[in-house]
Design a protein around this motif. Structure first.
Motif, PDB file in Angstrom:
ATOM      1  N   GLU A 147      -6.904   0.430   2.412  1.00 13.81           N
ATOM      2  CA  GLU A 147      -7.298  -1.040   1.942  1.00 13.81           C
ATOM      3  C   GLU A 147      -8.515  -1.210   2.779  1.00 13.81           C
ATOM      4  O   GLU A 147      -8.649  -1.299   3.831  1.00 13.81           O
ATOM      5  CB  GLU A 147      -6.057  -1.574   2.338  1.00 13.81           C
ATOM      6  CG  GLU A 147      -6.220  -3.178   1.975  1.00 13.81           C
ATOM      7  CD  GLU A 147      -4.828  -3.976   2.134  1.00 13.81           C
ATOM      8  OE1 GLU A 147      -4.020  -3.650   1.727  1.00 13.81           O
ATOM      9  OE2 GLU A 147      -4.851  -4.974   2.789  1.00 13.81           O
ATOM     10  N   THR A 149     -10.800  -4.812   3.300  1.00 10.91           N
ATOM     11  CA  THR A 149     -11.130  -6.264   3.236  1.00 10.91           C
ATOM     12  C   THR A 149     -12.448  -6.582   2.491  1.00 10.91           C
ATOM     13  O   THR A 149     -13.612  -6.747   3.369  1.00 10.91           O
ATOM     14  CB  THR A 149     -11.024  -6.484   4.625  1.00 10.91           C
ATOM     15  OG1 THR A 149      -9.781  -5.960   5.225  1.00 10.91           O
ATOM     16  CG2 THR A 149     -11.139  -8.164   4.590  1.00 10.91           C
ATOM     17  N   LYS A 166      -7.463  -8.048  -4.013  1.00  3.00           N
ATOM     18  CA  LYS A 166      -7.528  -6.932  -2.823  1.00  3.00           C
ATOM     19  C   LYS A 166      -7.939  -5.662  -3.378  1.00  3.00           C
ATOM     20  O   LYS A 166      -8.011  -5.608  -4.716  1.00  3.00           O
ATOM     21  CB  LYS A 166      -5.954  -6.985  -2.250  1.00  3.00           C
ATOM     22  CG  LYS A 166      -5.294  -8.038  -1.585  1.00  3.00           C
ATOM     23  CD  LYS A 166      -3.919  -7.878  -1.300  1.00  3.00           C
ATOM     24  CE  LYS A 166      -3.674  -6.875  -0.083  1.00  3.00           C
ATOM     25  NZ  LYS A 166      -4.297  -7.691   1.148  1.00  3.00           N
ATOM     26  N   HIS A 167      -8.494  -4.836  -2.401  1.00  4.11           N
ATOM     27  CA  HIS A 167      -9.022  -3.607  -3.030  1.00  4.11           C
ATOM     28  C   HIS A 167      -8.457  -2.354  -2.137  1.00  4.11           C
ATOM     29  O   HIS A 167      -8.315  -2.372  -0.896  1.00  4.11           O
ATOM     30  CB  HIS A 167     -10.530  -3.760  -2.853  1.00  4.11           C
ATOM     31  CG  HIS A 167     -11.173  -2.528  -3.179  1.00  4.11           C
ATOM     32  ND1 HIS A 167     -11.153  -2.298  -4.659  1.00  4.11           N
ATOM     33  CD2 HIS A 167     -12.071  -1.589  -2.766  1.00  4.11           C
ATOM     34  CE1 HIS A 167     -12.040  -1.184  -4.971  1.00  4.11           C
ATOM     35  NE2 HIS A 167     -12.657  -0.720  -3.716  1.00  4.11           N
ATOM     36  N   GLN A 206       2.061  -2.674  -3.522  1.00  8.60           N
ATOM     37  CA  GLN A 206       1.073  -3.376  -4.071  1.00  8.60           C
ATOM     38  C   GLN A 206       1.159  -3.086  -5.570  1.00  8.60           C
ATOM     39  O   GLN A 206       0.722  -3.922  -6.304  1.00  8.60           O
ATOM     40  CB  GLN A 206      -0.255  -2.844  -3.362  1.00  8.60           C
ATOM     41  CG  GLN A 206      -1.486  -3.402  -4.041  1.00  8.60           C
ATOM     42  CD  GLN A 206      -1.464  -5.251  -3.838  1.00  8.60           C
ATOM     43  OE1 GLN A 206      -0.829  -5.520  -2.765  1.00  8.60           O
ATOM     44  NE2 GLN A 206      -1.480  -5.846  -4.845  1.00  8.60           N
ATOM     45  N   HIS A 240       1.225 -11.853   0.971  1.00 10.24           N
ATOM     46  CA  HIS A 240       0.751 -12.452  -0.555  1.00 10.24           C
ATOM     47  C   HIS A 240       1.743 -12.047  -1.563  1.00 10.24           C
ATOM     48  O   HIS A 240       1.653 -12.742  -2.578  1.00 10.24           O
ATOM     49  CB  HIS A 240      -0.632 -11.650  -0.679  1.00 10.24           C
ATOM     50  CG  HIS A 240      -0.354 -10.136  -0.809  1.00 10.24           C
ATOM     51  ND1 HIS A 240      -0.436  -9.175   0.265  1.00 10.24           N
ATOM     52  CD2 HIS A 240      -0.372  -9.226  -1.878  1.00 10.24           C
ATOM     53  CE1 HIS A 240      -0.092  -7.950   0.077  1.00 10.24           C
ATOM     54  NE2 HIS A 240      -0.190  -7.975  -1.414  1.00 10.24           N
TER      55      HIS A 240
END
Length: 375
Positions: A147, A149, A166-167, A206, A240
């Protein structure tokens, strides 16, 4: 989450895993949200029960790394087993992006598991990463989810809804020979962004969260409810996801439960600007003006100080064809953060559309110099 645009896929390999300071602005000193009780939080996730108990068959079960025979054959045909690990990685990536072979395309609005991504040849960063990990493991590579940021990024999906991104990408571990980051949506990634390994369970959470958000934006609340609950079962500490679940509950007019979900999201992450904004909206709808104003003030302060919020507004105005307003917003982004090459690159595009070619070239040159200095 739905942003309906498609780009030709690019792939990048980065050998560095360097952390830098987080660019997120944490203006939450005045945030005073009472945490809900554990009993209140648990009650939100209690499954619906029929006369014979809980029907677990109604909950989604998407194997995000699902493989089929066609995918195994693809690896066998395109990745010679006798090659070194680094060579196998190179062959695999080439076969995934080459138009004459798999020809993948990046679409931030589509969340699929590995098999579906292979079949449809498209997907968002999580979908493409899941496909890559599944194929890489078939090629006997050691690989895991990573992940990243990324700087805060928003997109409007309707007149009153905005997506915060988000990535996720992948890391290939070569043991003593080092590690490499593989990113299949390279426009969202820079090697110096803070990043950390996430478990497959967290990645799956996710996945379900993304699907839940997609159903929510389509107005399919029943499906959204199932996917959000599945996501929270897998990763109950993901603030989230609690925030997204709160939005679903608010749209279902379950106001008291939505407030609990938002408060729990902020207990887990007090700097969650999405939850702050949504809880403020909920209080405003309930005519709780004092609490609404407090949260709205914090949200407004965040937006005013965050260059990437101004950048997102610049892009929104550009899409509407209002180049003057777009330029104002991107200029404010530059004033707040003078070393972000993407701001100058976008300003150059705006100047070009305005016919100001000298200014366009100046800002393009500045973007190029900043881009080189970060590599």
């Amino acid at each position: 989450m739905p942003v309906f645009s498609k780009n030709v896929l690019a792939v990048a390999i980065f050998s560095s895993l360097i952390a830098c300071s987080n660019t997120e602005i944490r203006d939450v000193a005045t945030l005073d949200i009472q945490a809900p009780s554990s009993e209140q939080v648990t009650a939100l996730l209690l499954p619906k029960q029929g006369s014979e108990g809980v029907d677990v068959s109604i909950y989604p079960e998407d194997n995000i790394l699902a493989m089929n025979a066609e995918m195994r054959y693809f690896v066998e045909e395109n990745v010679p087993a006798a090659l070194s690990p680094r060579a196998r990685l190179s062959y695999l990536l080439d076969s995934m992006v080459r138009p004459s072979q798999l020809g993948l395309k990046y679409d931030p609005g589509i969340t699929l598991n590995a098999t579906e991504t292979f079949q449809q040849r498209t997907g968002n960063c999580l979908s493409l990463t899941s496909l890559f990990i599944a194929l890489a493991r078939e090629a006997k590579l050691t690989v895991y989810y990573n992940e990243v940021t990324i700087p805060p990024s928003w997109d409007m999906v309707s007149d009153n809804s905005m997506v915060f991104y988000k990535h996720i990408n992948a890391v290939v571990d070569f043991g003593d020979d080092g590690k490499e980051v593989v990113d299949l949506s390279v426009d969202n990634y820079e090697y110096h962004y803070p990043q950390h390994r996430v478990t497959e369970q967290q990645a799956a959470a996710q996945h379900y969260n993304n699907r839940g958000a997609e159903y929510l934006n389509q107005g399919n609340n029943e499906k959204a409810d199932l996917y959000f609950r599945r996501a929270l079962f897998l990763d109950p500490q993901a603030g989230h996801i609690w925030g997204n679940f709160g939005t679903l509950l608010r749209r279902q007019k379950r106001v008291a439960e939505a407030e609990i979900a938002y408060r729990h999201a902020l207990t887990l992450n007090p700097s969650d600007q999405v939850a702050i904004s949504n809880l403020g909206r909920l209080y405003r709808e309930q005519d709780n003006k004092e609490e609404a104003r407090k949260l709205e003030k914090i949200a407004e302060s965040f937006r005013r100080k965050n260059p990437f919020w101004h950048f997102s507004r610049a892009k929104a105005e550009y899409e509407k064809g209002d180049f003057d307003e777009a330029l104002k917003f991107v200029q404010q982004a530059i004033r707040l953060q003078k070393d972000e090459y993407r701001f100058y690159r976008f300003a150059s595009l705006i100047y070009f559309r305005q016919g100001k070619l000298v200014r366009a070239q100046q800002f393009s040159d500045k973007a190029s110099r900043l881009k080189l200095s970060t590599n």
